[in-house]
Write a protein that holds these residues in place. Structure first.
Motif, PDB file in Angstrom:
ATOM      1  N   ALA A 107      -5.872  -7.373  -4.026  1.00 14.21           N
ATOM      2  CA  ALA A 107      -6.151  -7.321  -2.702  1.00 14.21           C
ATOM      3  C   ALA A 107      -5.201  -7.177  -1.754  1.00 14.21           C
ATOM      4  CB  ALA A 107      -6.732  -8.817  -2.389  1.00 14.21           C
ATOM      5  N   GLU A 108      -4.808  -6.216  -0.953  1.00 16.90           N
ATOM      6  CA  GLU A 108      -3.756  -6.046   0.063  1.00 16.90           C
ATOM      7  C   GLU A 108      -4.408  -6.216   1.496  1.00 16.90           C
ATOM      8  OE1 GLU A 108      -1.274  -2.239   1.379  1.00 16.90           O
ATOM      9  OE2 GLU A 108      -2.431  -1.984  -0.290  1.00 16.90           O
ATOM     10  N   ILE A 109      -3.547  -6.822   2.165  1.00  9.00           N
ATOM     11  CA  ILE A 109      -3.970  -7.317   3.610  1.00  9.00           C
ATOM     12  C   ILE A 109      -2.592  -7.091   4.567  1.00  9.00           C
ATOM     13  CG2 ILE A 109      -3.674  -9.684   3.301  1.00  9.00           C
ATOM     14  CD1 ILE A 109      -6.030 -10.142   5.102  1.00  9.00           C
ATOM     15  N   THR A 110      -3.182  -6.641   5.782  1.00  7.13           N
ATOM     16  CA  THR A 110      -1.947  -6.782   6.989  1.00  7.13           C
ATOM     17  C   THR A 110      -2.253  -7.924   7.576  1.00  7.13           C
ATOM     18  OG1 THR A 110      -3.346  -5.425   8.490  1.00  7.13           O
ATOM     19  CG2 THR A 110      -1.782  -4.236   7.145  1.00  7.13           C
TER      20      THR A 110
ATOM     21  N   PHE B  45      -7.694  -4.666   5.199  1.00  7.95           N
ATOM     22  CA  PHE B  45      -7.411  -5.103   4.016  1.00  7.95           C
ATOM     23  C   PHE B  45      -8.003  -4.213   2.946  1.00  7.95           C
ATOM     24  CE2 PHE B  45     -11.813  -6.555   4.905  1.00  7.95           C
ATOM     25  CZ  PHE B  45     -12.537  -6.166   3.630  1.00  7.95           C
ATOM     26  N   LYS B  46      -7.537  -4.069   1.810  1.00  4.46           N
ATOM     27  CA  LYS B  46      -7.930  -2.977   0.838  1.00  4.46           C
ATOM     28  C   LYS B  46      -7.798  -3.815  -0.565  1.00  4.46           C
ATOM     29  CE  LYS B  46      -6.140   1.237   0.579  1.00  4.46           C
ATOM     30  NZ  LYS B  46      -5.248   2.288   0.356  1.00  4.46           N
ATOM     31  N   LEU B  47      -9.356  -3.638  -1.208  1.00  5.84           N
ATOM     32  CA  LEU B  47      -9.574  -4.266  -2.645  1.00  5.84           C
ATOM     33  C   LEU B  47      -9.513  -3.146  -3.496  1.00  5.84           C
ATOM     34  CD1 LEU B  47     -12.374  -6.500  -1.685  1.00  5.84           C
ATOM     35  CD2 LEU B  47      -9.818  -7.050  -1.924  1.00  5.84           C
TER      36      LEU B  47
ATOM     37  N   GLY C  19     -12.434   1.113  -5.136  1.00  4.79           N
ATOM     38  CA  GLY C  19     -11.670   0.891  -4.081  1.00  4.79           C
ATOM     39  C   GLY C  19     -12.394   0.495  -2.825  1.00  4.79           C
ATOM     40  N   TYR C  20     -12.150  -0.479  -2.231  1.00  2.83           N
ATOM     41  CA  TYR C  20     -12.803  -0.419  -0.810  1.00  2.83           C
ATOM     42  C   TYR C  20     -11.918  -1.185   0.176  1.00  2.83           C
ATOM     43  CZ  TYR C  20     -15.972  -2.842   2.430  1.00  2.83           C
ATOM     44  OH  TYR C  20     -16.505  -3.382   3.740  1.00  2.83           O
ATOM     45  N   GLY C  21     -12.162  -0.537   1.460  1.00  3.30           N
ATOM     46  CA  GLY C  21     -11.078  -1.109   2.498  1.00  3.30           C
ATOM     47  C   GLY C  21     -12.022  -1.372   3.893  1.00  3.30           C
ATOM     48  N   ASP C  22     -11.628  -2.148   4.818  1.00  2.09           N
ATOM     49  CA  ASP C  22     -12.201  -2.388   5.924  1.00  2.09           C
ATOM     50  C   ASP C  22     -11.130  -3.138   6.965  1.00  2.09           C
ATOM     51  OD1 ASP C  22     -14.016  -2.229   7.779  1.00  2.09           O
ATOM     52  OD2 ASP C  22     -15.807  -3.405   6.859  1.00  2.09           O
ATOM     53  N   SER C  23     -11.606  -3.028   8.123  1.00  2.00           N
ATOM     54  CA  SER C  23     -10.748  -3.807   9.148  1.00  2.00           C
ATOM     55  C   SER C  23     -11.423  -5.234   9.243  1.00  2.00           C
ATOM     56  CB  SER C  23     -10.826  -3.004  10.394  1.00  2.00           C
ATOM     57  OG  SER C  23     -12.114  -2.917  11.203  1.00  2.00           O
ATOM     58  N   TYR C  24     -10.671  -6.263   9.751  1.00  4.53           N
ATOM     59  CA  TYR C  24     -11.184  -7.502  10.178  1.00  4.53           C
ATOM     60  C   TYR C  24     -10.576  -7.676  11.634  1.00  4.53           C
ATOM     61  CZ  TYR C  24      -6.511  -9.463   9.261  1.00  4.53           C
ATOM     62  OH  TYR C  24      -5.010  -9.680   9.209  1.00  4.53           O
ATOM     63  N   GLY C  25     -11.021  -8.652  12.244  1.00  9.44           N
ATOM     64  CA  GLY C  25     -10.651  -8.986  13.466  1.00  9.44           C
ATOM     65  C   GLY C  25     -11.193  -8.018  14.713  1.00  9.44           C
TER      66      GLY C  25
END
Length: 830
Positions: free
Chosen positions: A606-609, A618-620, A643-649
């Motif tokens: 799990a990768e997150i800025t 984030f990216k999973l 693989g899956y990624g999306d924004s948060y906030g």
């Protein structure tokens, strides 16, 4: 080599006849005549020596100055010198009181050459020749060479090659030397035309011969080579036949006779085996006796064969092996289990008595390593799960072997373990790990040129075992018209004795444009990262990456896809700063680093800025790979990646104005076809209500375009060009197809490896089916849009580096997909 008795008798008879001539003392006399007039040796002279020193002769000669000699002493001396194998002929003479020894040396072997041998490896033949005494530098012995010829003929006959011709050639050289050349004409192996089993009534011949290595010629024989007759293979097949019946209770089963007939031209073989099946036996009783060491409850868990069952040798052997392994894991390295059957032929039952002989409990005195010319002992010793001074444990030794194989420093299958008893002690052993090192890094340096990218210079260094320390280091420099990239990485996998790893990555990259398989935009980026790894168990570990990066992006309105331009405009700046963290978990149970044949690899990350970064997302990622050994010929690998990624906030949103340019037209002043977005300059602000420009609300959400997933190519879905699968953009004025990637990636593969097809552990041939695609977001995932291909591949760890070549046939494609059937990757190695 000792002289033949006939020759010695002839020499003694000749000496006796010369003695009857009563030669004068001043004349040279034979040893026999000298013995008739027994004398004391005042001096010894050796004539005829060329390569061998006189001191060597005196070392073996049982006569010294001052000795009184007679015919018995002379015969003893002659036998001693012949026994050395240095001489073809020896003669004893007398000049007064001087003993004169005339010798003819055997020639020395200058070179030894083998040619024509394919079925038997040269290194194996050379080793066998050396054991017989035929090797470079040794003395030449014709009898030994004749023995070699006979043994080679027998070895090839056992492999079914009855037309083999072995022709040794001896070339005489100066200084009493010879060149020995052994020419082998192997011929073709005799083919099995028919196999006949006689006496089988309970089972069909087809069932009995299932899994045999010997078979009649069939359409797959060109690959399996199972129709080539070999005595060893046939013996093994008959043993399988014996196991087949014993596993089904036929205790009295026997192969009564085996007949092998060969055709007159020695090309066809006919095999007939006569067997007696007997009756089925059941187990009447099972008991374990002797010093079991373990408790009865523990021993009972390992007893797999039970009273009342049909007798099975396989279950009996598994029971014995389980008990031996259990004892071996607590120090009883030499434990034995003797099986004593008690047959009752009238009742058709068999009683089983397992006699346990544990032997002495032993400790490991030393652990040694051989063959690690580059890697230090410390790097290997830290992988040990068997410790010096501890009780011997077979499980710990096996685990240590697997850990060494997974380092990637040694050739596949080259790690071997030997247990050596300590002289003078029955409760200590030494454990020796024999390894064969291989290239553990790659070095690529090259130039390239194309009309698009111009001159390209690449320098890449990767070393997983830097200076034999086990540390990993990587350096890369690449420059061309569009790309400049510099990177450095370092990892110490044993920063602490407990196995905690620590490393860092630093890189800087400038893209004036991308490689032409992805969307068109420019980036200048840099990053610094720290990497930490912590082992949880033997197979599980977690990793943590923390770093900071900066990514400056330049999009080109009218050339870059509109979605990229809009994203940058919506954010309001082209430079993205990020504090980045990644947490990962991995489990690895594979038995080898390069060419595993069983085991599983899994990784979840799990990768997150972190909050405060320009874009928060984030990216999973999840990877899975499992190897299934089907038989000695095939290994199945199943793998997939998600693989899956999306924004948060909060999303980015801006109201901007653009110059209202007319849509492009063709030469006849008609709207361009296909309709495309007009080129537009950078937005103008503020956006006044009376402005002639048009107003637009831009929104940036989801995974940023520069972090999108891509698929296609030799490392994902073969048969499709690298990075071309998934969403594409046709909307820009450039009119060319631009893959833009997506936030969801799914790739899977079924691959069948054939390890024994190529006679080297460094290469494998495979047949595969790849499936996968990339989707814009989670709502766009559609199984009907998955792409698929099938093909064959060659994976080879060549001296110049790892090479992967594949040829694929895409069978599930889209209208605009870019296909590329032949694909390959390679890297130079040192």
């Amino acid at each position: 080599m000792t002289r033949t008795p006939n020759r010695r008798l002839l020499a003694l008879a000749l000496a006796t006849s010369l003695a009857s001539l009563h030669a004068a003392p001043s004349m040279a006399q034979t040893a026999s005549s000298a013995s008739d007039s027994r004398f004391t040796v005042s001096d010894i002279r050796v004539d005829g020596l060329q390569r061998i020193g006189a001191g060597t002769v005196f070392t073996y000669l049982p006569i010294e100055r001052g000795d009184a000699i007679d015919s018995a002493r002379i015969s003893e001396a002659m036998r001693a010198l012949y026994k050395t194998g240095f001489f073809e002929d020896i003669r004893f003479d007398r000049e007064g009181d001087i003993l004169v020894i005339s010798v003819t040396e055997r020639p020395a072997i200058n070179t030894l050459t083998l040619s024509g041998n394919k079925d038997i490896k040269t290194e194996d033949l050379m080793q066998n020749l050396k054991e017989i005494g035929i090797s470079e530098g040794e003395t030449y012995d014709r009898l030994a060479l004749d023995r070699v010829t006979l043994e080679l003929n027998r070895a090839y006959n056992n492999r079914g090659k009855y037309n083999v011709e072995i022709n040794p050639t001896i070339t005489r050289l100066d200084r009493n030397r010879v060149d020995v050349t052994i020419n082998v004409n192997e011929g073709k192996a005799a083919r099995i035309r028919h196999i006949n089993l006689v006496g089988n009534e309970k089972y069909e011949e087809e069932d009995l011969r299932e899994g045999w290595e010997s078979n009649e010629s069939n359409w797959l024989s060109w690959y399996r080579r199972d129709d080539q007759y070999s005595r060893e293979k046939l013996t093994g097949d008959l043993e399988k036949l014996n196991e087949y019946y014993l596993d089904r209770g036929y205790v009295d089963f026997s192969v009564d006779s085996t007949q092998v007939a060969i055709s007159p031209d020695k090309k066809d073989m006919f095999v007939t085996a006569t067997l007696t099946e007997g009756e089925v036996y059941t187990v009447s009783d099972v008991k374990v006796t002797g010093d079991t060491v373990l408790s009865k409850e523990q021993i009972d868990r390992y007893v797999l064969i039970k009273s009342g069952q049909t007798f099975s040798r396989t279950l009996l052997e598994l029971t014995s092996d389980s008990i031996i392994a259990a004892l071996g894991n607590i120090g009883y390295a030499f434990a034995e289990v003797n099986t004593v059957p008690e047959l009752d032929r009238e009742k058709r039952t068999v009683g089983i008595n397992l006699q346990v002989v544990p032997g002495p409990r032993v400790t490991v005195r030393q652990i040694r390593f051989k063959g690690n010319t580059r890697t230090t002992d410390e790097v290997l010793r830290r992988e040990m799960r068997q410790f010096e001074g501890a009780w011997y444990s077979q499980a710990a030794i096996d685990r240590s072997k697997v850990r060494l194989q997974r380092l990637g420093f040694f050739e596949s299958g080259s790690v071997e373990v030997e247990t050596e008893p300590v002289a003078g002690s029955n409760d200590q052993v030494d454990v020796v790990f024999n390894v064969k090192e291989t290239t553990s890094g790659s070095f690529t340096f090259g130039f390239g040129y194309s009309q698009l990218s111009g001159l390209t210079t690449t320098l890449q260094l990767s070393q997983n075992n830097f200076l034999g320390t086990g540390n990993q280091i990587g350096v890369e420099v690449q420059r061309n018209t569009y790309l400049q990239r510099y990177s450095f990485s370092f990892l110490n996998p044993y920063f602490t004795d407990e196995g905690m790893s620590l490393g860092y990555n630093v890189w800087w990259r400038e893209f004036d444009n991308s490689d032409f398989n992805t969307a068109q935009y420019s980036t200048t980026s840099a990053a610094a990262q720290a990497v930490l790894g912590v082992p949880l168990t033997e197979n599980d570990s977690i990793s943590l990456v923390f770093g900071i990066d900066r990514n400056q992006i330049l999009a080109f309105p009218g050339s870059s896809p509109a979605s990229i331009v809009d994203y940058v405009d919506a954010v309001g700046q082209s430079t993205f700063h990020a504090w980045r963290a990644e947490l990962g978990w991995a489990r690895d149970t594979r038995n080898d680093f390069f060419t595993p044949t069983y085991g599983t690899y899994q990784r979840l990350s799990a990768e997150i800025t972190l909050p405060g970064s320009t874009a928060e997302y984030f990216k999973l990622n999840y990877e899975f790979s499992k190897y299934w050994p089907l038989n000695r010929l095939m290994v199945l690998n199943t793998r997939f990646q998600l693989g899956y990624g999306d924004s948060y906030g909060s999303d980015f949103e801006r109201n901007v104005c653009f110059q209202n340019l007319p849509a492009p037209v063709d030469d006849d002043n008609n709207p361009a076809t296909p309709p495309i977005q007009p080129p537009r300059p950078a937005p103008s602000e503020p956006c006044l209500p009376t402005s002639p420009d048009y107003r637009n609300t831009l929104r940036a959400s989801g995974l940023p375009f520069f972090e999108n997933f891509y698929a296609g190519g030799v490392r994902s879905v073969r048969g499709f060009r690298d990075n071309t699968l998934g969403p594409v953009d046709f909307s820009t004025a450039s009119l060319f197809r631009q893959p833009v990637g997506g936030a969801v990636k799914t790739v899977g593969s079924l691959e069948m490896f054939f390890p024994s097809l190529l006679d080297t552990p460094a290469a494998r041939v495979s047949a595969f089916v790849d499936v996968g695609n990339v989707f814009k977001d989670i709502d766009s995932v559609d199984a009907g849009e998955l792409r698929a291909s099938a093909g064959v591949a060659l994976l080879w760890r060549a001296p110049v580096g790892p090479i992967s070549i594949s040829y694929a046939f895409p069978f599930r494609t889209g209208e605009d997909d870019e296909l590329e059937r032949l694909q390959f990757t390679f890297g130079g190695a040192f």
